[in-house]
Design an enzyme around this catalytic site. Structure first.
Site, short mmCIF file in Angstrom:
data_model
loop_
_atom_site.label_atom_id
_atom_site.label_comp_id
_atom_site.label_asym_id
_atom_site.label_seq_id
_atom_site.Cartn_x
_atom_site.Cartn_y
_atom_site.Cartn_z
N ARG A 1 0.83 -1.21 0.00
CA ARG A 1 0.00 0.00 0.00
C ARG A 1 0.87 1.27 0.00
O ARG A 1 0.36 2.37 0.20
CB ARG A 1 -0.93 -0.04 1.23
CG ARG A 1 -2.20 0.80 1.08
CD ARG A 1 -3.24 0.43 2.15
NE ARG A 1 -2.69 0.46 3.49
CZ ARG A 1 -2.58 1.53 4.27
NH1 ARG A 1 -3.00 2.70 3.82
NH2 ARG A 1 -2.08 1.44 5.48
N LYS A 2 2.16 1.12 -0.26
CA LYS A 2 3.06 2.27 -0.34
C LYS A 2 2.94 2.89 -1.73
O LYS A 2 3.82 2.76 -2.59
CB LYS A 2 4.49 1.84 -0.04
CG LYS A 2 4.68 1.40 1.41
CD LYS A 2 6.11 0.93 1.66
CE LYS A 2 6.28 0.48 3.12
NZ LYS A 2 7.64 -0.03 3.38
N THR A 3 1.83 3.55 -1.95
CA THR A 3 1.52 4.13 -3.26
C THR A 3 1.42 5.64 -3.17
O THR A 3 1.40 6.22 -2.08
CB THR A 3 0.19 3.56 -3.79
OG1 THR A 3 -0.82 3.75 -2.79
CG2 THR A 3 0.30 2.07 -4.09
N SER B 1 6.25 0.17 -6.09
CA SER B 1 5.60 1.46 -6.31
C SER B 1 6.40 2.63 -5.74
O SER B 1 5.98 3.77 -5.83
CB SER B 1 4.19 1.47 -5.68
OG SER B 1 4.23 1.04 -4.34
#
Length: 299
Positions: free
Chosen positions: A141-143, A279
């Site tokens: 979820r490191k977006t 990402s």
């Protein structure tokens, strides 16, 4: 009937995000557009570095919203190489000159990043196949805020798993959740009460003892966080052997994984490897859009 068209996965509001990109780039007057006017032109999209093409639906929508049409010569998900010439024709865009330029920068920025993510994803997927590892390569979820849907989409194009898309997709209990509730057992218990049977629970564990507590509490996925490649395989084997026939769970490795060290994590008892680097710090693929003036036949 199944389809390989990943555009069908996109949520109903994704075109609104494209509209925001255009609004952000032209919040008031389009001074440069006034200069070039409304003459019908063709712009050629060139790929200027090797990569995997990703982001086609978003590119199409940018130009649809400015009344232009796109014709593709490379399919999404295909690998391309500009070769000795330094550029590969990927697509052509048709429309009024000023509208081609309205869509140019938002479309290119998106395509460069999406294709960069898909390219790294493809390389990791190919490494997995080359070494015969049977587990799952996944993102995290490191977006980028406001750009997640494109980045997760690009991972799929590249051939890896998106992991959870957002906080509502799965319950992941990390160190801050555990510290806030007092223990892994307390955190898992609270998560199960609210998430019910439909949501899986994953727990971040920094040691084998924490992994055992999480399994006993009922976690579905055990994340061994920041284990080295040399440590994680034997640890996963010991954990699975202890609970064999008693509990069912998956083991995920995460933290510090790169293309360079991933093969050391390809252990048979590891089910998932997740990469923040899918990402973050991803090199973009260079594209350009060049207008080719339409020649008017002489009378």
């Amino acid at each position: 009937m199944t389809t390989n068209n990943l555009e069908h996965l996109l949520p109903t509001g994704w075109k609104e995000q494209v509209a925001f990109w255009l609004k952000e780039d032209t919040p008031s007057f389009d001074y440069g557009g006034y200069v070039v006017g409304e003459s019908e032109q063709v712009a050629i999209l060139y790929g200027k570095a090797p990569g995997v093409l990703a982001g086609v639906p978003f590119f199409n929508e940018v130009f649809r919203q400015v009344d232009c049409r796109v014709e593709w010569f490379v399919q999404e998900g295909a690998e391309f190489d500009p070769g000795a010439s330094g550029r590969k024709e990927i697509a052509r865009v048709y429309g009024p000159a000023r509208k081609l330029l309205l869509g140019e920068r938002p479309a290119l920025n998106m395509l460069a990043r999406a294709s960069g993510i898909a390219t790294r994803s493809r390389r990791l997927a190919q490494l997995k196949e080359k070494h015969g590892w049977k587990g799952i390569i996944a993102g995290t979820r490191k977006t980028t805020p406001g750009f997640r849907i494109v980045e997760k989409y690009a991972m799929l194009v590249g051939g890896v798993d998106t992991h959870r898309v957002d906080l509502s997709s799965m319950i992941m209990l990390k160190d801050n959740h555990i510290w806030s509730t007092g223990s892994i057992t307390n955190a898992v218990s609270a998560a199960r009460r609210t998430g019910g049977f439909a949501l899986k629970i994953e727990v971040e564990c920094r040691s084998e003892d924490e992994a055992h507590e999480a399994i006993q509490a009922g976690a579905d996925i055990i994340m061994l966080d920041n284990f080295t490649g040399e440590e994680i395989g034997p640890a996963a084997t010991r954990i699975k052997q202890k609970w064999e026939g008693k509990k069912s769970f998956l083991i995920e490795g995460s933290g510090g994984l790169t293309e360079q060290n991933v093969t050391t994590y390809f252990a048979p008892d590891i089910d998932i490897l997740s990469f923040g680097s899918l990402s973050q710090s991803v090199p973009h693929i260079d594209f350009s859009l060049k207008v080719v003036p339409v020649k008017t036949p002489q009378k």
